[in-house]
Design an enzyme around this catalytic site. Structure first.
Site, PDB file in Angstrom:
ATOM      1  N   VAL A 162       0.846  -1.197   0.000  1.00 59.54           N
ATOM      2  CA  VAL A 162       0.000   0.000   0.000  1.00 59.54           C
ATOM      3  C   VAL A 162       0.879   1.244   0.000  1.00 59.54           C
ATOM      4  O   VAL A 162       1.722   1.418   0.886  1.00 59.54           O
ATOM      5  CB  VAL A 162      -0.923   0.022   1.227  1.00 59.54           C
ATOM      6  CG1 VAL A 162      -1.806   1.272   1.205  1.00 59.54           C
ATOM      7  CG2 VAL A 162      -1.792  -1.235   1.276  1.00 59.54           C
ATOM      8  N   VAL A 194       1.245   5.606  -1.746  1.00 60.49           N
ATOM      9  CA  VAL A 194       0.906   6.698  -2.662  1.00 60.49           C
ATOM     10  C   VAL A 194       2.120   7.617  -2.751  1.00 60.49           C
ATOM     11  O   VAL A 194       2.743   7.935  -1.716  1.00 60.49           O
ATOM     12  CB  VAL A 194      -0.323   7.492  -2.170  1.00 60.49           C
ATOM     13  CG1 VAL A 194      -0.618   8.667  -3.117  1.00 60.49           C
ATOM     14  CG2 VAL A 194      -1.545   6.596  -2.050  1.00 60.49           C
ATOM     15  N   ARG A 241      -3.242  13.073  -0.072  1.00 55.88           N
ATOM     16  CA  ARG A 241      -4.360  13.941   0.329  1.00 55.88           C
ATOM     17  C   ARG A 241      -5.268  14.307  -0.851  1.00 55.88           C
ATOM     18  O   ARG A 241      -5.844  15.391  -0.887  1.00 55.88           O
ATOM     19  CB  ARG A 241      -3.857  15.208   1.035  1.00 55.88           C
ATOM     20  CG  ARG A 241      -3.043  14.909   2.286  1.00 55.88           C
ATOM     21  CD  ARG A 241      -2.477  16.165   2.930  1.00 55.88           C
ATOM     22  NE  ARG A 241      -1.659  15.810   4.086  1.00 55.88           N
ATOM     23  CZ  ARG A 241      -0.358  15.482   4.009  1.00 55.88           C
ATOM     24  NH1 ARG A 241       0.254  15.481   2.835  1.00 55.88           N
ATOM     25  NH2 ARG A 241       0.314  15.168   5.091  1.00 55.88           N
ATOM     26  N   ARG A 242      -5.364  13.399  -1.789  1.00 58.85           N
ATOM     27  CA  ARG A 242      -6.274  13.591  -2.918  1.00 58.85           C
ATOM     28  C   ARG A 242      -7.298  12.470  -3.020  1.00 58.85           C
ATOM     29  O   ARG A 242      -8.002  12.359  -4.032  1.00 58.85           O
ATOM     30  CB  ARG A 242      -5.489  13.678  -4.231  1.00 58.85           C
ATOM     31  CG  ARG A 242      -4.482  14.819  -4.284  1.00 58.85           C
ATOM     32  CD  ARG A 242      -3.871  14.909  -5.660  1.00 58.85           C
ATOM     33  NE  ARG A 242      -2.787  15.880  -5.701  1.00 58.85           N
ATOM     34  CZ  ARG A 242      -2.134  16.212  -6.816  1.00 58.85           C
ATOM     35  NH1 ARG A 242      -2.473  15.633  -7.953  1.00 58.85           N
ATOM     36  NH2 ARG A 242      -1.165  17.102  -6.781  1.00 58.85           N
ATOM     37  N   GLY A 243      -7.346  11.601  -2.012  1.00 56.47           N
ATOM     38  CA  GLY A 243      -8.321  10.526  -2.011  1.00 56.47           C
ATOM     39  C   GLY A 243      -7.862   9.250  -2.678  1.00 56.47           C
ATOM     40  O   GLY A 243      -8.645   8.294  -2.800  1.00 56.47           O
ATOM     41  N   LEU A 302      -5.633   6.920  -1.666  1.00 54.14           N
ATOM     42  CA  LEU A 302      -5.614   5.782  -0.742  1.00 54.14           C
ATOM     43  C   LEU A 302      -7.024   5.331  -0.415  1.00 54.14           C
ATOM     44  O   LEU A 302      -7.327   4.131  -0.431  1.00 54.14           O
ATOM     45  CB  LEU A 302      -4.862   6.165   0.534  1.00 54.14           C
ATOM     46  CG  LEU A 302      -4.820   5.091   1.625  1.00 54.14           C
ATOM     47  CD1 LEU A 302      -4.132   3.825   1.123  1.00 54.14           C
ATOM     48  CD2 LEU A 302      -4.116   5.619   2.872  1.00 54.14           C
ATOM     49  N   GLU A 339       2.818   2.140   9.151  1.00 55.06           N
ATOM     50  CA  GLU A 339       2.291   3.286   9.888  1.00 55.06           C
ATOM     51  C   GLU A 339       0.881   2.947  10.362  1.00 55.06           C
ATOM     52  O   GLU A 339      -0.098   3.215   9.661  1.00 55.06           O
ATOM     53  CB  GLU A 339       2.286   4.543   9.019  1.00 55.06           C
ATOM     54  CG  GLU A 339       3.676   5.011   8.591  1.00 55.06           C
ATOM     55  CD  GLU A 339       3.641   6.314   7.819  1.00 55.06           C
ATOM     56  OE1 GLU A 339       3.575   7.379   8.459  1.00 55.06           O
ATOM     57  OE2 GLU A 339       3.662   6.252   6.584  1.00 55.06           O
ATOM     58  N   TYR A 380      -4.595   3.054   9.233  1.00 58.69           N
ATOM     59  CA  TYR A 380      -5.563   2.049   8.815  1.00 58.69           C
ATOM     60  C   TYR A 380      -6.808   1.922   9.695  1.00 58.69           C
ATOM     61  O   TYR A 380      -7.758   1.248   9.311  1.00 58.69           O
ATOM     62  CB  TYR A 380      -4.860   0.697   8.674  1.00 58.69           C
ATOM     63  CG  TYR A 380      -3.818   0.738   7.589  1.00 58.69           C
ATOM     64  CD1 TYR A 380      -4.180   0.650   6.257  1.00 58.69           C
ATOM     65  CD2 TYR A 380      -2.469   0.920   7.898  1.00 58.69           C
ATOM     66  CE1 TYR A 380      -3.229   0.725   5.245  1.00 58.69           C
ATOM     67  CE2 TYR A 380      -1.514   0.994   6.892  1.00 58.69           C
ATOM     68  CZ  TYR A 380      -1.900   0.903   5.574  1.00 58.69           C
ATOM     69  OH  TYR A 380      -0.968   0.991   4.584  1.00 58.69           O
ATOM     70  N   PHE A 425       3.896  -9.931   5.352  1.00 56.89           N
ATOM     71  CA  PHE A 425       3.548 -10.047   3.938  1.00 56.89           C
ATOM     72  C   PHE A 425       3.341  -8.659   3.346  1.00 56.89           C
ATOM     73  O   PHE A 425       2.737  -8.460   2.352  1.00 56.89           O
ATOM     74  CB  PHE A 425       2.292 -10.917   3.743  1.00 56.89           C
ATOM     75  CG  PHE A 425       1.125 -10.538   4.629  1.00 56.89           C
ATOM     76  CD1 PHE A 425       0.237  -9.539   4.237  1.00 56.89           C
ATOM     77  CD2 PHE A 425       0.914 -11.168   5.848  1.00 56.89           C
ATOM     78  CE1 PHE A 425      -0.838  -9.197   5.045  1.00 56.89           C
ATOM     79  CE2 PHE A 425      -0.162 -10.830   6.655  1.00 56.89           C
ATOM     80  CZ  PHE A 425      -1.049  -9.849   6.248  1.00 56.89           C
TER      81      PHE A 425
END
Length: 409
Positions: free
Chosen positions: A82, A84, A90-92, A94, A119, A123, A409
């Site tokens: 995962v 970006v 901060r543009r959506g 994720l 981090e 989540y 993983f």
């Protein structure tokens, strides 16, 4: 600028993985590790966010079976990779990837999604709760006597090439999978993760070693480790870096630890991940010499609340109505009656009055028995709506042995 989210194509994989390298600091994986990642990647489950012809966001999933309390194996999406790019945060991006991924998990009929978080704060808003802990130790093998149990002298220890011993080790691991919540039933290829040993990742340690533990000709345990030499004015201070240790019985477990304690020119054994109920804690006379600490490891979220709660057993009888909040997967939201015991369980929709209120995140934390509902209530994250419901449910959700994730993983 506009972005587009779409599943990955085989031809895009190298670009996708290059983007992931940038997201995680720009230091590329070694060729050996990258090649292994390619073999286990399930490309149809990978997602990319594109800005024109550039990939700016990545995520993916693996198909695992997760052992839950009672020993059942539940289909689980192992969320991974995962990231970006810093230019597109901060543009959506994720949020859109997480929403798309969970919808896909839902359509596949997988009851759970799990991840390990670099981090963790990211989540929780997507419904993932810390579900297991791992024990980290730096064991003082100078001041502590080597573990001993009756019968350890009958265990034959044999050093083997880690790759040559892979099949024997995997047979031991497979026998252990149903015995502890949090263990992963793996797809082919995952067994090789444990023997990856790129020289660039050793950081002064020697090559990976593997010792097999045999009783009457049967391999009943193994340990994989490397030794990092060190010296001071008093003499050798080498460190044994333990990667994995699995054993089918207490005597073999003690024999393997005794071997690690006795490696020449070393003064400690360091391990980053053992279960919190690691028996070594009770094989030594002074736990303080283990310099132990814990941190969260596996993060879990039910994707299908009813199926997930019905798939496990409960260590005490439970009959409770849960009011579950789940804004991200609205099909989970509402009231569920959970009824179960050590033999099995059911979890169905109900209109009966709620007795406990919590979000799917708290349900994920409690699901494997790693965190008590009562502890979560003490933090204000679970509300008791009927007196007595919390204590009964908290006891029922517990697990012995403690849940543990054996590898990342």
């Amino acid at each position: 600028m506009t972005t587009e989210l779409r599943p990955l194509r085989e031809s895009d994989w190298d670009t996708w993985f290059d983007t992931l390298d940038v997201v995680f600091g720009g230091v590329p994986d070694t060729p050996e590790r990258r090649a292994w990642w390619r073999t286990v990647t399930e490309v149809p489950r990978d997602i990319a966010v594109w800005d024109g012809d550039a990939i700016v966001g990545t995520t993916g999933a693996f198909s695992f079976g997760l052992t839950v309390p009672g020993g059942a194996e539940v289909a689980t999406a192992g969320v991974t990779t995962v990231g970006v790019l810093p230019t597109h945060r901060r543009r959506g991006a994720l949020r859109s990837m997480m929403r798309h991924q969970l919808a896909d998990v839902h359509e596949r009929g997988e009851a759970l999604a799990a991840l390990t978080a670099t981090e963790p704060a990211i989540y929780g808003r997507f419904g993932y709760g810390a579900a297991t802990q791992e024990l980290r130790m730096s064991v003082d093998t100078v001041r502590l006597a080597a573990p001993a149990l009756p019968g350890v002298d009958d265990v034959r220890l044999r050093l083997v090439d880690p790759v040559a011993g892979l099949a024997a080790c995997e047979r031991v691991y497979e026998r252990l999978v149903p015995t502890r919540p949090g263990m992963l039933a793996r797809r082919p290829g995952w067994e090789r993760q444990g023997v990856l040993d790129p020289e660039a990742e050793r950081h002064g340690a020697g090559h990976l070693q593997c010792v097999l533990a045999e009783v009457d000709g049967e391999v009943r345990g193994y340990a994989r480790y490397a030794v990092k030499p060190d010296w001071d004015q008093a003499g050798p201070r080498g460190v044994v870096q333990l990667r994995q240790l699995d054993a089918l019985d207490p005597v073999v477990h003690a024999a393997l630890w005794r071997h690690l304690f006795g490696i020449d020119l070393t003064a400690s054994v360091v391990t980053r991940s053992r279960p919190v109920d690691e028996p070594l804690l009770h094989l030594v006379p002074d736990q303080r010499r283990l310099d132990a600490g814990v941190r969260e490891a596996l993060f879990l979220r039910p994707v299908e609340v009813g199926a997930a709660l019905a798939a496990r057993t409960y260590q005490a009888p439970v009959d409770v109505v849960l009011e579950v909040a789940d804004a991200f997967c609205p099909w989970n939201a509402g009231r569920w009656r959970l009824s179960g015991d050590a033999k099995g369980a059911s979890c169905e929709r109900t209109t009966d009055p709620a007795e406990l209120a919590l979000s799917v995140r708290e349900l994920g934390s409690a699901y494997l028995g790693g965190f008590a509902l009562s502890a979560l209530a003490g933090a204000g994250r679970v509300r008791e709506l009927r007196p007595g419901a919390l204590a009964a449910a908290s006891l029922a959700f517990g697990s012995d042995p403690a849940p543990w994730l054996p590898h990342g993983f």
